[in-house]
Write a protein that holds these residues in place. Structure first.
Motif, PDB file in Angstrom:
ATOM      1  N   TYR A  14       0.759  -1.433   0.211  1.00 17.16           N
ATOM      2  CA  TYR A  14      -0.112  -0.242  -0.277  1.00 17.16           C
ATOM      3  C   TYR A  14       1.110   0.690   0.014  1.00 17.16           C
ATOM      4  O   TYR A  14       1.664   1.668   0.742  1.00 17.16           O
ATOM      5  N   ARG A  15       0.748   2.130  -0.648  1.00 17.61           N
ATOM      6  CA  ARG A  15       0.974   3.456  -0.842  1.00 17.61           C
ATOM      7  C   ARG A  15       0.189   4.053   0.090  1.00 17.61           C
ATOM      8  O   ARG A  15      -1.019   4.346  -0.155  1.00 17.61           O
ATOM      9  N   TYR A  16       1.032   5.451   1.007  1.00 17.48           N
ATOM     10  CA  TYR A  16       0.303   6.198   1.580  1.00 17.48           C
ATOM     11  C   TYR A  16       0.497   7.740   1.785  1.00 17.48           C
ATOM     12  O   TYR A  16       1.973   7.826   1.536  1.00 17.48           O
ATOM     13  N   ALA A  17      -0.092   8.743   1.830  1.00  5.96           N
ATOM     14  CA  ALA A  17       0.355   9.955   2.336  1.00  5.96           C
ATOM     15  C   ALA A  17      -0.967  10.118   3.264  1.00  5.96           C
ATOM     16  O   ALA A  17      -1.765  10.218   3.299  1.00  5.96           O
ATOM     17  N   VAL A  18      -0.149  11.021   4.201  1.00  4.95           N
ATOM     18  CA  VAL A  18      -0.873  11.135   5.202  1.00  4.95           C
ATOM     19  C   VAL A  18      -0.142  12.748   5.893  1.00  4.95           C
ATOM     20  O   VAL A  18       0.681  12.861   5.760  1.00  4.95           O
ATOM     21  N   ARG A  33      -4.783  13.927  14.638  1.00  2.62           N
ATOM     22  CA  ARG A  33      -4.319  15.560  14.184  1.00  2.62           C
ATOM     23  C   ARG A  33      -3.844  14.730  12.779  1.00  2.62           C
ATOM     24  O   ARG A  33      -2.819  15.893  12.123  1.00  2.62           O
ATOM     25  N   ALA A  34      -4.444  13.727  11.981  1.00  9.32           N
ATOM     26  CA  ALA A  34      -3.972  13.608  10.837  1.00  9.32           C
ATOM     27  C   ALA A  34      -5.650  14.298   9.897  1.00  9.32           C
ATOM     28  O   ALA A  34      -6.248  13.547  10.300  1.00  9.32           O
ATOM     29  N   SER A  35      -5.061  14.979   8.935  1.00 14.26           N
ATOM     30  CA  SER A  35      -5.797  15.804   8.762  1.00 14.26           C
ATOM     31  C   SER A  35      -6.269  15.219   6.946  1.00 14.26           C
ATOM     32  O   SER A  35      -7.165  15.658   6.202  1.00 14.26           O
ATOM     33  N   LYS A  36      -5.357  15.194   6.839  1.00 12.27           N
ATOM     34  CA  LYS A  36      -5.461  14.044   4.773  1.00 12.27           C
ATOM     35  C   LYS A  36      -5.238  12.852   5.314  1.00 12.27           C
ATOM     36  O   LYS A  36      -3.474  12.656   5.923  1.00 12.27           O
ATOM     37  N   ILE A  37      -5.142  11.728   5.152  1.00 12.41           N
ATOM     38  CA  ILE A  37      -4.941  10.195   4.271  1.00 12.41           C
ATOM     39  C   ILE A  37      -5.341   9.644   3.283  1.00 12.41           C
ATOM     40  O   ILE A  37      -6.831   9.285   2.894  1.00 12.41           O
ATOM     41  N   TRP A  38      -4.580   9.176   2.471  1.00 16.97           N
ATOM     42  CA  TRP A  38      -4.583   9.132   1.335  1.00 16.97           C
ATOM     43  C   TRP A  38      -3.888   7.712   1.116  1.00 16.97           C
ATOM     44  O   TRP A  38      -2.263   7.212   2.009  1.00 16.97           O
ATOM     45  N   ILE A  39      -4.398   6.278   0.693  1.00 12.80           N
ATOM     46  CA  ILE A  39      -4.422   4.758   0.768  1.00 12.80           C
ATOM     47  C   ILE A  39      -4.194   4.548  -0.593  1.00 12.80           C
ATOM     48  O   ILE A  39      -5.830   4.502  -1.208  1.00 12.80           O
TER      49      ILE A  39
END
Length: 74
Positions: A14-18, A33-39
């Motif tokens: 899985y690739r992710y960006a937080v 604390r995480a306002s954006k999460i993409w998986i």
């Protein structure tokens, strides 16, 4: 701060960006604390949260990956 990386779970990568901050916010996932999460898995977005739910977790494995990310960044 943005963190991007990969995580392997149950044989899939899985690739992710937080996007995460020092302090919790009303815009964070569950006011964390995480306002954006993409998986992403296999070139397809399987979860996306951008200050609100856009794409719910596609399946149990995605939910497990999300939980790992929340433990670390939220």
């Amino acid at each position: 701060m943005w963190t991007q990386d990969t995580i392997t779970y149950n044989g899939k990568t899985y690739r992710y960006a937080v996007k995460h901050f020092e302090e919790p916010s009303e815009f964070g996932y569950d006011e964390g604390r995480a306002s954006k999460i993409w998986i992403e898995r296999d070139g397809k977005t399987v979860f996306n949260y951008d200050r609100g739910m856009d794409i719910k977790a596609a399946d149990r494995d995605t939910k497990a990956v999300l939980e790992m990310l929340l433990k670390k960044f939220n």
